[in-house]
Scaffold this motif. Structure first.
Motif, PDB file in Angstrom:
ATOM      1  N   ASP A 278       0.561  -0.896   0.237  1.00 21.70           N
ATOM      2  CA  ASP A 278       0.241  -0.245  -0.156  1.00 21.70           C
ATOM      3  C   ASP A 278       0.764   1.039   0.304  1.00 21.70           C
ATOM      4  OD1 ASP A 278       1.340   0.067   2.696  1.00 21.70           O
ATOM      5  OD2 ASP A 278      -1.054  -0.501   3.161  1.00 21.70           O
ATOM      6  N   ASN A 279       0.460   2.465  -0.225  1.00 21.48           N
ATOM      7  CA  ASN A 279       0.798   3.262   0.359  1.00 21.48           C
ATOM      8  C   ASN A 279       0.220   5.004  -0.025  1.00 21.48           C
ATOM      9  OD1 ASN A 279      -0.028   4.116  -2.378  1.00 21.48           O
ATOM     10  ND2 ASN A 279       1.768   3.345  -3.689  1.00 21.48           N
ATOM     11  N   HIS A 280       0.624   5.470  -0.257  1.00 22.03           N
ATOM     12  CA  HIS A 280      -0.645   7.369   0.077  1.00 22.03           C
ATOM     13  C   HIS A 280      -1.432   7.313  -0.656  1.00 22.03           C
ATOM     14  CE1 HIS A 280       1.869   8.374  -3.017  1.00 22.03           C
ATOM     15  NE2 HIS A 280       1.286   9.491  -3.443  1.00 22.03           N
ATOM     16  N   ASP A 281      -1.951   6.713  -2.362  1.00 25.38           N
ATOM     17  CA  ASP A 281      -2.525   6.672  -3.088  1.00 25.38           C
ATOM     18  C   ASP A 281      -3.676   5.360  -3.950  1.00 25.38           C
ATOM     19  OD1 ASP A 281      -2.105   9.501  -3.999  1.00 25.38           O
ATOM     20  OD2 ASP A 281      -0.325   7.919  -5.451  1.00 25.38           O
ATOM     21  N   VAL A 282      -3.673   4.602  -2.348  1.00 22.17           N
ATOM     22  CA  VAL A 282      -4.401   2.985  -2.321  1.00 22.17           C
ATOM     23  C   VAL A 282      -5.266   2.567  -1.189  1.00 22.17           C
ATOM     24  CG1 VAL A 282      -2.896   2.377  -4.564  1.00 22.17           C
ATOM     25  CG2 VAL A 282      -2.701   1.353  -1.787  1.00 22.17           C
ATOM     26  N   ARG A 284      -5.202   0.903   2.220  1.00 20.60           N
ATOM     27  CA  ARG A 284      -3.981   0.358   3.313  1.00 20.60           C
ATOM     28  C   ARG A 284      -4.555  -1.038   3.326  1.00 20.60           C
ATOM     29  NH1 ARG A 284      -1.003   3.045   6.624  1.00 20.60           N
ATOM     30  NH2 ARG A 284      -1.551   5.530   6.189  1.00 20.60           N
ATOM     31  N   ILE A 285      -3.506  -2.390   2.847  1.00 19.09           N
ATOM     32  CA  ILE A 285      -3.696  -3.485   2.879  1.00 19.09           C
ATOM     33  C   ILE A 285      -4.451  -4.474   3.727  1.00 19.09           C
ATOM     34  CG2 ILE A 285      -1.960  -4.050   4.047  1.00 19.09           C
ATOM     35  CD1 ILE A 285      -2.475  -6.296   0.651  1.00 19.09           C
ATOM     36  N   ALA A 286      -4.870  -3.695   5.018  1.00 16.32           N
ATOM     37  CA  ALA A 286      -5.452  -4.310   6.109  1.00 16.32           C
ATOM     38  C   ALA A 286      -6.461  -4.035   6.007  1.00 16.32           C
ATOM     39  CB  ALA A 286      -5.112  -3.412   7.193  1.00 16.32           C
ATOM     40  N   SER A 287      -7.106  -3.282   4.989  1.00 15.65           N
ATOM     41  CA  SER A 287      -8.656  -2.709   4.807  1.00 15.65           C
ATOM     42  C   SER A 287      -8.807  -3.228   2.698  1.00 15.65           C
ATOM     43  CB  SER A 287      -9.378  -1.798   4.203  1.00 15.65           C
ATOM     44  OG  SER A 287      -8.828  -0.313   5.520  1.00 15.65           O
ATOM     45  N   MET A 288      -7.627  -3.578   2.730  1.00 12.98           N
ATOM     46  CA  MET A 288      -8.232  -5.000   1.291  1.00 12.98           C
ATOM     47  C   MET A 288      -8.321  -5.705   1.605  1.00 12.98           C
ATOM     48  SD  MET A 288      -8.131  -3.915  -1.840  1.00 12.98           S
ATOM     49  CE  MET A 288      -7.846  -2.495  -2.177  1.00 12.98           C
ATOM     50  N   LEU A 289      -7.714  -6.628   2.495  1.00 11.83           N
ATOM     51  CA  LEU A 289      -7.728  -7.784   2.452  1.00 11.83           C
ATOM     52  C   LEU A 289      -8.547  -8.866   3.016  1.00 11.83           C
ATOM     53  CD1 LEU A 289      -3.872  -8.867   3.301  1.00 11.83           C
ATOM     54  CD2 LEU A 289      -4.790  -9.763   0.879  1.00 11.83           C
ATOM     55  N   GLU A 290      -9.076  -9.752   2.714  1.00 12.99           N
ATOM     56  CA  GLU A 290     -10.551 -10.149   3.140  1.00 12.99           C
ATOM     57  C   GLU A 290     -10.316 -10.899   4.446  1.00 12.99           C
ATOM     58  OE1 GLU A 290     -12.157 -12.653  -0.142  1.00 12.99           O
ATOM     59  OE2 GLU A 290     -12.538 -10.571  -1.167  1.00 12.99           O
ATOM     60  N   ARG A 291      -9.450 -11.809   4.024  1.00 17.60           N
ATOM     61  CA  ARG A 291      -8.586 -12.917   5.847  1.00 17.60           C
ATOM     62  C   ARG A 291      -7.964 -11.982   6.428  1.00 17.60           C
ATOM     63  NH1 ARG A 291      -9.836 -15.167   1.618  1.00 17.60           N
ATOM     64  NH2 ARG A 291     -11.509 -16.833   1.482  1.00 17.60           N
ATOM     65  N   LYS A 292      -7.893 -11.469   7.323  1.00 14.03           N
ATOM     66  CA  LYS A 292      -6.816 -11.047   8.650  1.00 14.03           C
ATOM     67  C   LYS A 292      -5.727 -11.690   8.599  1.00 14.03           C
ATOM     68  CE  LYS A 292      -8.641  -7.324   9.283  1.00 14.03           C
ATOM     69  NZ  LYS A 292      -8.873  -6.293   8.119  1.00 14.03           N
ATOM     70  N   GLU A 320      -5.985   0.728   8.960  1.00  9.76           N
ATOM     71  CA  GLU A 320      -7.146   0.499   7.649  1.00  9.76           C
ATOM     72  C   GLU A 320      -7.573   2.053   7.273  1.00  9.76           C
ATOM     73  OE1 GLU A 320     -10.637  -2.126   8.686  1.00  9.76           O
ATOM     74  OE2 GLU A 320      -9.352  -3.542   9.768  1.00  9.76           O
ATOM     75  N   GLY A 321      -8.211   2.204   6.085  1.00  7.81           N
ATOM     76  CA  GLY A 321      -7.932   3.389   5.748  1.00  7.81           C
ATOM     77  C   GLY A 321      -8.461   2.923   3.803  1.00  7.81           C
ATOM     78  N   ARG A 322      -9.159   3.236   3.634  1.00  4.99           N
ATOM     79  CA  ARG A 322      -9.835   3.016   2.370  1.00  4.99           C
ATOM     80  C   ARG A 322     -10.881   4.299   1.616  1.00  4.99           C
ATOM     81  NH1 ARG A 322     -12.007  -2.073   1.006  1.00  4.99           N
ATOM     82  NH2 ARG A 322     -12.263  -3.115   2.925  1.00  4.99           N
ATOM     83  N   LYS A 323      -9.980   4.187   0.558  1.00  2.45           N
ATOM     84  CA  LYS A 323     -10.201   5.272  -0.494  1.00  2.45           C
ATOM     85  C   LYS A 323     -11.404   4.679  -1.429  1.00  2.45           C
ATOM     86  CE  LYS A 323      -7.971   7.403  -5.060  1.00  2.45           C
ATOM     87  NZ  LYS A 323      -6.507   7.724  -4.885  1.00  2.45           N
ATOM     88  N   GLU A 324     -12.220   6.259  -0.607  1.00  2.75           N
ATOM     89  CA  GLU A 324     -13.896   6.063  -1.276  1.00  2.75           C
ATOM     90  C   GLU A 324     -13.189   7.516  -2.384  1.00  2.75           C
ATOM     91  OE1 GLU A 324     -14.878   3.212   1.963  1.00  2.75           O
ATOM     92  OE2 GLU A 324     -15.427   5.057   2.622  1.00  2.75           O
ATOM     93  N   ASN A 325     -14.574   7.490  -2.832  1.00  2.00           N
ATOM     94  CA  ASN A 325     -15.110   8.695  -3.496  1.00  2.00           C
ATOM     95  C   ASN A 325     -13.703   9.344  -4.242  1.00  2.00           C
ATOM     96  OD1 ASN A 325     -17.642   7.737  -3.609  1.00  2.00           O
ATOM     97  ND2 ASN A 325     -17.758   8.658  -0.535  1.00  2.00           N
ATOM     98  N   GLY A 326     -12.846   8.536  -4.682  1.00  2.00           N
ATOM     99  CA  GLY A 326     -11.704   9.323  -4.626  1.00  2.00           C
ATOM    100  C   GLY A 326     -11.011  10.736  -3.462  1.00  2.00           C
ATOM    101  N   ASP A 328      -8.549  11.237  -0.846  1.00  2.00           N
ATOM    102  CA  ASP A 328      -7.119  10.591  -0.146  1.00  2.00           C
ATOM    103  C   ASP A 328      -6.943  10.495   1.503  1.00  2.00           C
ATOM    104  OD1 ASP A 328      -6.418   8.965  -1.778  1.00  2.00           O
ATOM    105  OD2 ASP A 328      -5.341  10.937  -3.311  1.00  2.00           O
ATOM    106  N   ASP A 329      -7.693  11.389   1.369  1.00  2.00           N
ATOM    107  CA  ASP A 329      -8.033  12.240   2.960  1.00  2.00           C
ATOM    108  C   ASP A 329      -7.854  10.247   4.266  1.00  2.00           C
ATOM    109  OD1 ASP A 329      -7.543  14.627   2.207  1.00  2.00           O
ATOM    110  OD2 ASP A 329     -10.291  15.101   3.175  1.00  2.00           O
ATOM    111  N   ALA A 330      -8.400   9.534   3.860  1.00  2.00           N
ATOM    112  CA  ALA A 330      -8.694   8.440   5.019  1.00  2.00           C
ATOM    113  C   ALA A 330      -7.111   7.347   5.033  1.00  2.00           C
ATOM    114  CB  ALA A 330      -9.495   7.614   4.816  1.00  2.00           C
ATOM    115  N   LEU A 331      -6.291   7.094   3.717  1.00  2.00           N
ATOM    116  CA  LEU A 331      -5.490   6.565   3.729  1.00  2.00           C
ATOM    117  C   LEU A 331      -4.143   7.190   4.667  1.00  2.00           C
ATOM    118  CD1 LEU A 331      -5.602   6.566  -0.372  1.00  2.00           C
ATOM    119  CD2 LEU A 331      -6.143   4.815   1.608  1.00  2.00           C
ATOM    120  N   ARG A 332      -4.192   9.121   4.909  1.00  2.00           N
ATOM    121  CA  ARG A 332      -3.444   9.768   5.335  1.00  2.00           C
ATOM    122  C   ARG A 332      -3.451  10.327   6.691  1.00  2.00           C
ATOM    123  NH1 ARG A 332      -3.504  13.130  -0.701  1.00  2.00           N
ATOM    124  NH2 ARG A 332      -2.156  11.376  -2.078  1.00  2.00           N
TER     125      ARG A 332
END
Length: 437
Positions: A278-282, A284-292, A320-326, A328-332
């Motif tokens: 993950d990085n500042h544009d995508v 977070r991996i902890a939010s992306m993976l379906e199984r912890k 965790e942090g999701r990029k939503e509705n374009g 990036d605030d939740a990622l940073r």
């Protein structure tokens, strides 16, 4: 090159330090917060810190106002020098985010064009037509980055623009002692500019590294002996999470073989792409993976595969942090002080294993066992052979293959391993087996 053995730790400073979303013009010494992170960064096993934009900007850092002045929301140049000195004293290298394709509308030269129009000596620094208008009603049209008019495209064919940027880089080396650059949207930078940049930075520091942000296509277009030393490996980024979510490790196995495998047509054999979860544009991996349970396994592949692994601040303890509705605030997010947990300790063990292994840093790649839920691949140099084994299933798996020897040592745990009668992988497990010669 030192970069080939590096582990990066990425920080988005305007986010971590809790800066206001808009530049309020108030000087606050927030960048000094990084001083509390130095030992934590070392403890993760990282040896290089990558700072996303921290120079004066309109909002998020990629809309630069001034290449030479630290954003007032973060503090002063003197503050950032203290941070760089502390990082260097701790044995950590420093990389900055070089945003050279575009600037913000508040960039001093663009402001001069707004005020003086065709009489401005800086009108040729941009792609401007005085026969049109912008959506900001400037009274002239200009080109923005990919249609984003708040990001004003620079004319990199103008020698004065290039000289201005190169003198800024010289200043960063002299003032902060930086060791390299991440090049924002390197895929949009002209090849001749990249060649000039490589030659110029090599004259400043022999081992100065350039990492290009690239998305898709043949990375050799930007990563070669004349341009970038490395680029971002977005192809494998996608496979690193979707292989686990779909329980189809063939995806990442085939991607790695295509990039680094033994076949003659392999694209990047012997090259060191920047690998990341993950990085500042995508998201977070902890939010992306379906199984912890797959989170430690994804890091296992990251540190076992060819390339230079990068960690993104906070993800090493699983935030965790999701990029939503374009957005990036939740990622940073702003984080006052770092944390550590079992995942952090696991990443540190992986980093130590990689750093202690010639094969994991430089070895060729070959798939040995590949199923939907398991992958075993080999990293080999003339002096060392390591097998990276991952079981993504919730039950044990016994792998039967010709190991080429009877015994091995797990570089992560130090435990011996016997290949007699097959190799059992516990549920949700990773092993780095150093094979006996």
């Amino acid at each position: 090159m030192w970069f080939d053995e590096a582990v990066l730790y990425q920080i988005y400073p305007l986010g971590l330090c809790g800066a206001p979303r808009e530049n309020d013009g108030v000087t606050e010494h927030r960048i000094l917060r990084i001083l509390d992170w130095v030992e934590h960064i070392k403890d993760t096993g990282a040896d290089t810190v990558l700072f996303n934009p921290l120079f004066e900007s309109d909002r998020h850092g990629y809309d630069t106002r001034d290449f030479r002045t630290v954003d007032c929301r973060l503090g002063t140049n003197e503050d950032f020098k203290k941070v760089c000195d502390a990082l260097h004293a701790a044995g950590l290298r420093v990389l900055l985010d070089g945003v050279f394709h575009h600037v913000g509308r508040g960039f001093w030269a663009f402001r001069d064009v707004q005020q003086r129009r065709w009489d401005s000596p800086y009108k040729d620094w941009f792609h401007i037509s005085f026969d049109g208008n912008s959506n900001y009603n400037d009274g002239f049209w200009y080109e923005g980055w990919e249609g984003h008019m708040e990001l004003v495209k620079l004319n990199l064919q103008n020698p004065a623009v290039v000289e201005h940027q190169f003198e800024a880089i010289r200043g960063w080396v002299e003032e902060f002692g930086i060791d390299g650059l991440r090049l924002d949207v390197a895929y949009s930078l002209p090849p001749e500019f990249l060649k000039q940049l490589r030659s110029f930075t090599a004259s400043l520091k022999e081992d100065f590294v350039l990492i290009g942000e690239t998305l898709h296509g043949d990375y050799n277009r930007w990563m070669n002996d004349e341009m970038c030393h490395s680029v971002t490996n977005y192809e494998c980024y996608k496979g690193l999470y979707s292989s686990f979510n779909s329980m189809n490790l063939f995806e990442i196995g085939h991607s790695l073989a295509r990039q680094f495998g033994p076949e003659q047509w392999t694209l990047y054999k012997g090259k060191h792409l920047l690998s990341f979860l993950d990085n500042h544009d995508v998201t977070r991996i902890a939010s992306m993976l379906e199984r912890k349970e797959h989170l430690p396994l994804a890091y296992g592949i990251l540190f076992g595969m060819p390339g230079v692994p990068a960690l993104y601040y906070g993800s090493e303890w699983g935030i965790e942090g999701r990029k939503e509705n374009g957005s990036d605030d939740a990622l940073r997010p702003a984080i006052q002080k770092p944390e550590s947990n079992e995942l952090t300790a696991w990443i540190a063990r992986l980093a130590a294993a990689r750093k202690g292994s010639n094969a994991l840093c430089y070895g060729n790649y070959r798939n040995v066992v590949l199923t939907n839920r398991q992958i075993i691949f080999e990293r080999r140099t003339d002096s060392e052979r390591v097998l990276v084994a991952v079981n993504a299933d919730n039950v044990p798996y016994v792998a039967h293959f010709d190991a080429g020897c009877g015994r091995a040592e797990d570089l992560i745990t130090g435990a011996p391993h016997d290949f007699g009668g097959g190799s059992e992988l516990p549920p949700y497990s990773v092993a780095f087996w150093k094979m006996e010669r």
